[in-house]
Design a protein around this motif. Structure first.
Motif, PDB file in Angstrom:
ATOM      1  N   TRP A  22       5.877   3.944   1.243  1.00  0.00           N
ATOM      2  CA  TRP A  22       5.092   2.778   0.832  1.00  0.00           C
ATOM      3  C   TRP A  22       5.060   2.576  -0.677  1.00  0.00           C
ATOM      4  O   TRP A  22       4.532   1.573  -1.145  1.00  0.00           O
ATOM      5  CB  TRP A  22       3.660   2.901   1.367  1.00  0.00           C
ATOM      6  N   THR A  95       0.131  -0.275  -3.244  1.00  0.00           N
ATOM      7  CA  THR A  95       1.396   0.139  -2.634  1.00  0.00           C
ATOM      8  C   THR A  95       2.413  -0.997  -2.629  1.00  0.00           C
ATOM      9  O   THR A  95       2.053  -2.170  -2.791  1.00  0.00           O
ATOM     10  CB  THR A  95       1.153   0.623  -1.203  1.00  0.00           C
ATOM     11  N   SER A  97       4.860  -1.497   0.044  1.00  0.00           N
ATOM     12  CA  SER A  97       5.550  -1.329   1.326  1.00  0.00           C
ATOM     13  C   SER A  97       6.391  -2.552   1.674  1.00  0.00           C
ATOM     14  O   SER A  97       6.133  -3.669   1.193  1.00  0.00           O
ATOM     15  CB  SER A  97       4.535  -1.086   2.448  1.00  0.00           C
ATOM     16  N   ASN A  99       6.533  -4.056   4.632  1.00  0.00           N
ATOM     17  CA  ASN A  99       5.750  -5.004   5.425  1.00  0.00           C
ATOM     18  C   ASN A  99       4.864  -5.887   4.554  1.00  0.00           C
ATOM     19  O   ASN A  99       4.808  -7.106   4.728  1.00  0.00           O
ATOM     20  CB  ASN A  99       4.882  -4.256   6.442  1.00  0.00           C
ATOM     21  N   ALA A 100       4.139  -5.272   3.621  1.00  0.00           N
ATOM     22  CA  ALA A 100       3.246  -6.050   2.758  1.00  0.00           C
ATOM     23  C   ALA A 100       4.041  -6.988   1.867  1.00  0.00           C
ATOM     24  O   ALA A 100       3.647  -8.148   1.657  1.00  0.00           O
ATOM     25  CB  ALA A 100       2.388  -5.111   1.915  1.00  0.00           C
ATOM     26  N   LEU A 185      -6.066   1.202   3.927  1.00  0.00           N
ATOM     27  CA  LEU A 185      -4.628   1.063   3.715  1.00  0.00           C
ATOM     28  C   LEU A 185      -3.869   1.226   5.027  1.00  0.00           C
ATOM     29  O   LEU A 185      -2.998   0.408   5.358  1.00  0.00           O
ATOM     30  CB  LEU A 185      -4.148   2.096   2.691  1.00  0.00           C
ATOM     31  N   GLU A 186      -4.185   2.261   5.768  1.00  0.00           N
ATOM     32  CA  GLU A 186      -3.476   2.502   7.025  1.00  0.00           C
ATOM     33  C   GLU A 186      -3.717   1.372   8.017  1.00  0.00           C
ATOM     34  O   GLU A 186      -2.793   0.913   8.705  1.00  0.00           O
ATOM     35  CB  GLU A 186      -3.897   3.841   7.622  1.00  0.00           C
ATOM     36  N   GLU A 189      -1.808  -1.794   6.792  1.00  0.00           N
ATOM     37  CA  GLU A 189      -0.374  -1.653   7.000  1.00  0.00           C
ATOM     38  C   GLU A 189      -0.005  -1.845   8.471  1.00  0.00           C
ATOM     39  O   GLU A 189       1.009  -2.473   8.792  1.00  0.00           O
ATOM     40  CB  GLU A 189       0.109  -0.289   6.500  1.00  0.00           C
ATOM     41  N   HIS A 193       2.318  -4.924   9.861  1.00  0.00           N
ATOM     42  CA  HIS A 193       3.504  -4.676  10.675  1.00  0.00           C
ATOM     43  C   HIS A 193       3.437  -5.487  11.967  1.00  0.00           C
ATOM     44  O   HIS A 193       4.436  -6.109  12.371  1.00  0.00           O
ATOM     45  CB  HIS A 193       3.608  -3.180  10.990  1.00  0.00           C
TER      46      HIS A 193
END
Length: 204
Positions: A22, A95, A97, A99-100, A185-186, A189, A193
């Motif tokens: 990430w 982060t 990542s 996806n973001a 965050l988790e 994310e 996704h």
């Protein structure tokens, strides 16, 4: 938890983030509030998956001043803005990542609206999948004071919750401590996704 305990938890979170890809190529930045007056933020140019306690610098929240010869993250001003704007915030995770980053460009409007996902309840204060979780999206800007001013104006008009996206850049999220920030965050994310996969399936 003590400052040392929170910093150790932040380093552990950074390793966890790095293992998930990430924050590739030294991207991203992380911090904790260590007192009302200062925060500890990751040093610029460090790989987030291998950060150590010594890789965090003390920054004055009011002035952004650093009493160190090393350089803090280039986006320190966004962290200090969030600490000033949200007195209850104790930790911030930024982060990059896939996806973001992709979803922030796929959504052309000023917000990403999420609803219908059970995992929305991973976000503090959200009690049902029927609620709408609104994530603000800001245009990317290399001039951090300009970007910080846009974030501050948006927060003054409509207070930000959980986090926000910077288009083509990544996610900022926070919590009262590193444990809550890590959960947010988790959760975000996972939601990003799911939303990205849903949109991809709809185009087929």
């Amino acid at each position: 938890m003590s400052e040392d305990g929170q910093l150790a938890a932040l380093v552990d979170a950074c390793h966890w983030i790095g293992a998930r890809g990430w924050c590739p190529a030294t991207g991203g930045n992380m911090s904790i509030r260590s007192s009302e007056q200062r925060c500890l933020i990751s040093e610029s140019g460090k790989d987030k998956g291998s950060l150590r306690v010594e890789d965090f610098l003390a920054v004055d929240i009011a002035s952004n001043q650093v009493d160190d010869t090393r350089t803090p993250s280039a986006e320190t001003g966004l962290h200090t803005l969030l600490y000033r704007s949200h007195p209850a915030v104790g930790a911030i995770l930024h982060t990059h990542s896939v996806n973001a980053t992709v979803l922030s460009r796929a959504e052309l409007g000023p917000t990403l609206d999420l609803t219908g996902y059970e995992m929305q309840k991973s976000l503090t204060g959200v009690g049902s999948h029927l609620e709408s979780v609104v994530i603000a999206i800001f245009e990317n800007h290399q001039d951090i004071p300009t970007l910080a001013a846009q974030v501050a104006e948006r927060h003054h008009r409509d207070p930000l919750r959980f986090g926000f996206l910077v288009r083509g850049h990544g996610l900022y999220c926070w919590g009262r401590d590193i444990q809550q920030a890590r959960r947010h965050l988790e959760g975000l994310e996972f939601l990003f996704h799911c939303e990205l996969q849903r949109r991809l399936l709809e185009t087929k």
